[in-house]
Design an enzyme around this catalytic site. Structure first.
Site, PDB file in Angstrom:
ATOM      1  N   LEU A  70       0.899  -1.150   0.000  1.00 35.31           N
ATOM      2  CA  LEU A  70       0.000   0.000   0.000  1.00 35.31           C
ATOM      3  C   LEU A  70       0.937   1.198   0.000  1.00 35.31           C
ATOM      4  CD1 LEU A  70      -2.990   0.749   0.063  1.00 35.31           C
ATOM      5  CD2 LEU A  70      -2.892   0.731   2.546  1.00 35.31           C
ATOM      6  N   ASP A  71       0.884   1.989  -1.047  1.00 31.94           N
ATOM      7  CA  ASP A  71       1.831   3.090  -1.211  1.00 31.94           C
ATOM      8  C   ASP A  71       1.878   3.987   0.016  1.00 31.94           C
ATOM      9  OD1 ASP A  71       2.481   2.314  -3.827  1.00 31.94           O
ATOM     10  OD2 ASP A  71       0.748   3.387  -4.627  1.00 31.94           O
ATOM     11  N   ARG A  72       2.996   4.640   0.179  1.00 26.45           N
ATOM     12  CA  ARG A  72       3.212   5.537   1.319  1.00 26.45           C
ATOM     13  C   ARG A  72       2.128   6.614   1.401  1.00 26.45           C
ATOM     14  NH1 ARG A  72       8.395   9.374   1.613  1.00 26.45           N
ATOM     15  NH2 ARG A  72       7.864  10.489   3.497  1.00 26.45           N
TER      16      ARG A  72
ATOM     17  N   SER B  21      -0.933   6.313   0.405  1.00 19.47           N
ATOM     18  CA  SER B  21      -2.259   5.708   0.492  1.00 19.47           C
ATOM     19  C   SER B  21      -2.507   5.268   1.926  1.00 19.47           C
ATOM     20  CB  SER B  21      -2.361   4.507  -0.455  1.00 19.47           C
ATOM     21  OG  SER B  21      -2.191   4.932  -1.793  1.00 19.47           O
TER      22      SER B  21
ATOM     23  N   ARG C 122       0.424   1.449  -8.493  1.00 19.27           N
ATOM     24  CA  ARG C 122      -0.346   2.688  -8.406  1.00 19.27           C
ATOM     25  C   ARG C 122      -1.541   2.700  -9.369  1.00 19.27           C
ATOM     26  NH1 ARG C 122       2.087   6.241  -5.100  1.00 19.27           N
ATOM     27  NH2 ARG C 122       1.195   8.122  -6.000  1.00 19.27           N
TER      28      ARG C 122
END
Length: 186
Positions: free
Chosen positions: A49-51, A53, A148
């Site tokens: 989970l992206d930074r 997000s 992403r």
């Protein structure tokens, strides 16, 4: 002689990841990571989970479960609450539902609908708004995990993502889990 194997039970952790936290336990640049929130040994994130997000991150010590949740062939569905800039028109919603062509290929069809603003925690720092441009919340369910992907999909149809909260992975949700906290299932 029969080889004895140690019986270890599966640990599953559901973590409501805050904005600006890396989905790993270490960082050479001393940024916030999972270790700042979770002190359980030998568990690993099942996916990323992206930074930038927020929301549900599943962690486990079960390699088979981790593989099932992350492998593209398993098609584990994930639902995101997405705040976008502007008010998407029918053309944009239909494009997202049908799949859009990104640089790394056509995305699979997504379940997409406009929703009321969900009851989520305030983000720190807050999302930057433009005074004269409204925002809209979408619920997007996908079953693939291109890098992403949700952000690139909404940008592709002309409505950039301002905030992204993962609400659900498979049958697990963030319901009842405060931001920055986790629950352990065994």
């Amino acid at each position: 002689m029969k080889k004895q194997t140690k019986s270890t039970s599966s640990t599953i952790v559901l973590f409501n990841k805050p904005f600006n936290v890396l989905t790993q336990f270490t960082d050479a640049d001393n940024r916030q990571t999972l270790k700042d929130f979770i002190d359980i040994p030998n568990i690993y994130a099942a996916g990323r989970l992206d930074r930038d997000s927020e929301g549900l991150l599943v962690l486990t010590n079960d390699g088979k479960l981790q593989h099932k949740l992350t492998h593209p062939k398993a098609k584990t569905s994930k639902t995101y609450w997405v705040q976008v800039e502007g008010i998407p028109d029918d053309r944009a919603i239909k494009a997202l539902q049908g799949g859009v062509e990104l640089k790394d290929g056509l995305t699979q069809p997504a379940k997409v609908k406009i929703i009321d603003e969900p009851a989520v925690w305030p983000r720190n720092p807050p999302v930057r708004f433009r005074k004269h441009i409204p925002t809209t919340w979408l619920s997007m369910t996908i079953s693939e995990g291109k890098n992403r992907q949700v952000r690139r999909m909404t940008a592709h149809v002309g409505y950039p993502t301002l905030r992204l909260v993962r609400y659900r992975v498979g049958n697990w949700t963030i319901d009842g889990i405060k931001n920055g906290e986790y629950v352990t299932l065994s």
